[in-house]
Design an enzyme around this catalytic site. Sequence first.
Site, PDB file in Angstrom:
ATOM      1  N   SER A 142       0.869  -1.182   0.000  1.00 12.71           N
ATOM      2  CA  SER A 142       0.000   0.000   0.000  1.00 12.71           C
ATOM      3  C   SER A 142       0.902   1.226   0.000  1.00 12.71           C
ATOM      4  O   SER A 142       2.085   1.132   0.365  1.00 12.71           O
ATOM      5  CB  SER A 142      -0.843  -0.003   1.280  1.00 12.71           C
ATOM      6  OG  SER A 142      -1.512   1.228   1.468  1.00 12.71           O
ATOM      7  N   TYR A 155      -2.369  -1.351  10.428  1.00 16.25           N
ATOM      8  CA  TYR A 155      -2.294  -1.460   8.968  1.00 16.25           C
ATOM      9  C   TYR A 155      -0.953  -0.940   8.449  1.00 16.25           C
ATOM     10  O   TYR A 155      -0.281  -1.598   7.649  1.00 16.25           O
ATOM     11  CB  TYR A 155      -3.452  -0.658   8.362  1.00 16.25           C
ATOM     12  CG  TYR A 155      -3.643  -0.814   6.873  1.00 16.25           C
ATOM     13  CD1 TYR A 155      -4.431  -1.839   6.353  1.00 16.25           C
ATOM     14  CD2 TYR A 155      -3.059   0.078   5.968  1.00 16.25           C
ATOM     15  CE1 TYR A 155      -4.636  -1.978   4.987  1.00 16.25           C
ATOM     16  CE2 TYR A 155      -3.255  -0.058   4.603  1.00 16.25           C
ATOM     17  CZ  TYR A 155      -4.056  -1.088   4.116  1.00 16.25           C
ATOM     18  OH  TYR A 155      -4.246  -1.209   2.767  1.00 16.25           O
TER      19      TYR A 155
HETATM   20  P1  NAD Z   1     -11.655  -5.992  -0.208  1.00 15.29           P
HETATM   21  O1  NAD Z   1     -12.267  -5.892   1.144  1.00 15.29           O
HETATM   22  O2  NAD Z   1     -12.445  -5.618  -1.420  1.00 15.29           O
HETATM   23  O3  NAD Z   1     -11.120  -7.480  -0.458  1.00 15.29           O
HETATM   24  C1  NAD Z   1     -10.421  -8.163   0.523  1.00 15.29           C
HETATM   25  C2  NAD Z   1     -10.376  -9.625   0.146  1.00 15.29           C
HETATM   26  O4  NAD Z   1      -9.675 -10.327   1.181  1.00 15.29           O
HETATM   27  C3  NAD Z   1     -11.767 -10.273   0.038  1.00 15.29           C
HETATM   28  O5  NAD Z   1     -11.742 -11.248  -0.986  1.00 15.29           O
HETATM   29  C4  NAD Z   1     -11.929 -10.939   1.409  1.00 15.29           C
HETATM   30  O6  NAD Z   1     -12.828 -12.041   1.384  1.00 15.29           O
HETATM   31  C5  NAD Z   1     -10.512 -11.386   1.646  1.00 15.29           C
HETATM   32  N1  NAD Z   1     -10.218 -11.664   3.039  1.00 15.29           N
HETATM   33  C6  NAD Z   1     -10.362 -10.855   4.117  1.00 15.29           C
HETATM   34  N2  NAD Z   1      -9.994 -11.504   5.221  1.00 15.29           N
HETATM   35  C7  NAD Z   1      -9.609 -12.743   4.839  1.00 15.29           C
HETATM   36  C8  NAD Z   1      -9.127 -13.882   5.522  1.00 15.29           C
HETATM   37  N3  NAD Z   1      -8.975 -13.892   6.864  1.00 15.29           N
HETATM   38  N4  NAD Z   1      -8.842 -14.981   4.809  1.00 15.29           N
HETATM   39  C9  NAD Z   1      -9.009 -15.023   3.466  1.00 15.29           C
HETATM   40  N5  NAD Z   1      -9.451 -13.958   2.757  1.00 15.29           N
HETATM   41  C10 NAD Z   1      -9.753 -12.841   3.452  1.00 15.29           C
HETATM   42  O7  NAD Z   1     -10.311  -5.144  -0.099  1.00 15.29           O
HETATM   43  P2  NAD Z   1      -9.319  -4.531  -1.199  1.00 15.29           P
HETATM   44  O8  NAD Z   1      -9.423  -3.059  -1.084  1.00 15.29           O
HETATM   45  O9  NAD Z   1      -9.471  -5.183  -2.506  1.00 15.29           O
HETATM   46  O10 NAD Z   1      -7.929  -4.920  -0.540  1.00 15.29           O
HETATM   47  C11 NAD Z   1      -7.078  -5.919  -1.057  1.00 15.29           C
HETATM   48  C12 NAD Z   1      -5.650  -5.621  -0.616  1.00 15.29           C
HETATM   49  O11 NAD Z   1      -5.234  -4.392  -1.181  1.00 15.29           O
HETATM   50  C13 NAD Z   1      -5.486  -5.500   0.903  1.00 15.29           C
HETATM   51  O12 NAD Z   1      -4.262  -6.098   1.290  1.00 15.29           O
HETATM   52  C14 NAD Z   1      -5.426  -4.007   1.094  1.00 15.29           C
HETATM   53  O13 NAD Z   1      -4.709  -3.664   2.248  1.00 15.29           O
HETATM   54  C15 NAD Z   1      -4.711  -3.573  -0.151  1.00 15.29           C
HETATM   55  N6  NAD Z   1      -4.876  -2.170  -0.502  1.00 15.29           N
HETATM   56  C16 NAD Z   1      -6.123  -1.654  -0.748  1.00 15.29           C
HETATM   57  C17 NAD Z   1      -6.230  -0.316  -1.089  1.00 15.29           C
HETATM   58  C18 NAD Z   1      -7.549   0.322  -1.412  1.00 15.29           C
HETATM   59  O14 NAD Z   1      -7.601   1.538  -1.556  1.00 15.29           O
HETATM   60  N7  NAD Z   1      -8.637  -0.431  -1.553  1.00 15.29           N
HETATM   61  C19 NAD Z   1      -5.097   0.496  -1.155  1.00 15.29           C
HETATM   62  C20 NAD Z   1      -3.855  -0.067  -0.887  1.00 15.29           C
HETATM   63  C21 NAD Z   1      -3.764  -1.395  -0.567  1.00 15.29           C
END
Ligand code: NAD
Length: 260
Positions: A142, A155
């Site tokens: 991130s 985080y």
């Molecule tokens: P999201 O909530 O849309 O998806 C998260 C996914 O992880 C889902 O498929 C969920 O079922 C799964 N998950 C959660 N807990 C779990 C567990 N214990 N076991 C198995 N699966 C699990 O979130 P996102 O925004 O797509 O985030 C995905 C990654 O990207 C994360 O690591 C997040 O930190 C990172 N990220 C997101 C952003 C953003 O702006 N959305 C920015 C930077 C980094």
Amino acid sequence: MLRGRTAIITGSTSGIGLGVARRLAGAGADIVLNGFGDADEIEALRADIANTHGVRATYHGADMSKPAEIAALIAHAKAEHGRLDILVNNAGIQFVAPVEEFPPERWDAVIAINLSASFHTTRLAVPLMRAQGWGRIINIASAHGLVASVNKVAYVSAKHGLVGMTKVVALETAGSGITVNAICPGWVLTPLVQKQVDALAESKGLNDAEAREALLGEKQPSKKFVSPEQLGGLAVFLCSEDAAQVTGTTHSMDGGWVAQ
Ligand code: NAD
């Protein structure tokens, strides 16, 4: 380009993981989906990816906070696909509170899923990749792996840790045909971020569009969200032969966030 390769994408039933899975499948890779959700919806996603791209797609529901289930996920790739070439460590959760109010059990959960899970997948994937002489590990970190924000102690700690893990494992695998890199997204409008938009709307009395604009305005100079598909495009590049000497690095896709 990735025909015959198998990719595990953790947390790929939603958001960024799903976007990355779709782009890797589009490049020809067989896919192991993982994550939570409604069983029928997950089966529909799995079938859609397989049919749209003519690849093999399977699903394993490992809870990424549980090391034994993580081991079962890696074993599933080996047993069902016969190999593991690409590992995308993406599953993640967020919790927002000042440090003195941060519940210790939320700290433990964020560290388990956003950091320790990637250690467990990586330690089990590296031997399989070494034996094949080829592998790609992509850690979805991130902007918060590079800089901090208030109220995100777990985080930001986990994501900085993931960037450190990326560098260590890249050094340990250098020259083996395995590369290890981190992608550092800015704001992407997924369910994880929509929760933060909703919280901002509630606390500042804004509507949804105003809250999205306020969230972007605070951090992301482009004032536009990054998309899961764009992040998937970067993941495909990191899996290409052009990227064979790209290892141990962080790749920002954040509309200018960390340039400030
Ligand atoms: P999201 O909530 O849309 O998806 C998260 C996914 O992880 C889902 O498929 C969920 O079922 C799964 N998950 C959660 N807990 C779990 C567990 N214990 N076991 C198995 N699966 C699990 O979130 P996102 O925004 O797509 O985030 C995905 C990654 O990207 C994360 O690591 C997040 O930190 C990172 N990220 C997101 C952003 C953003 O702006 N959305 C920015 C930077 C980094």
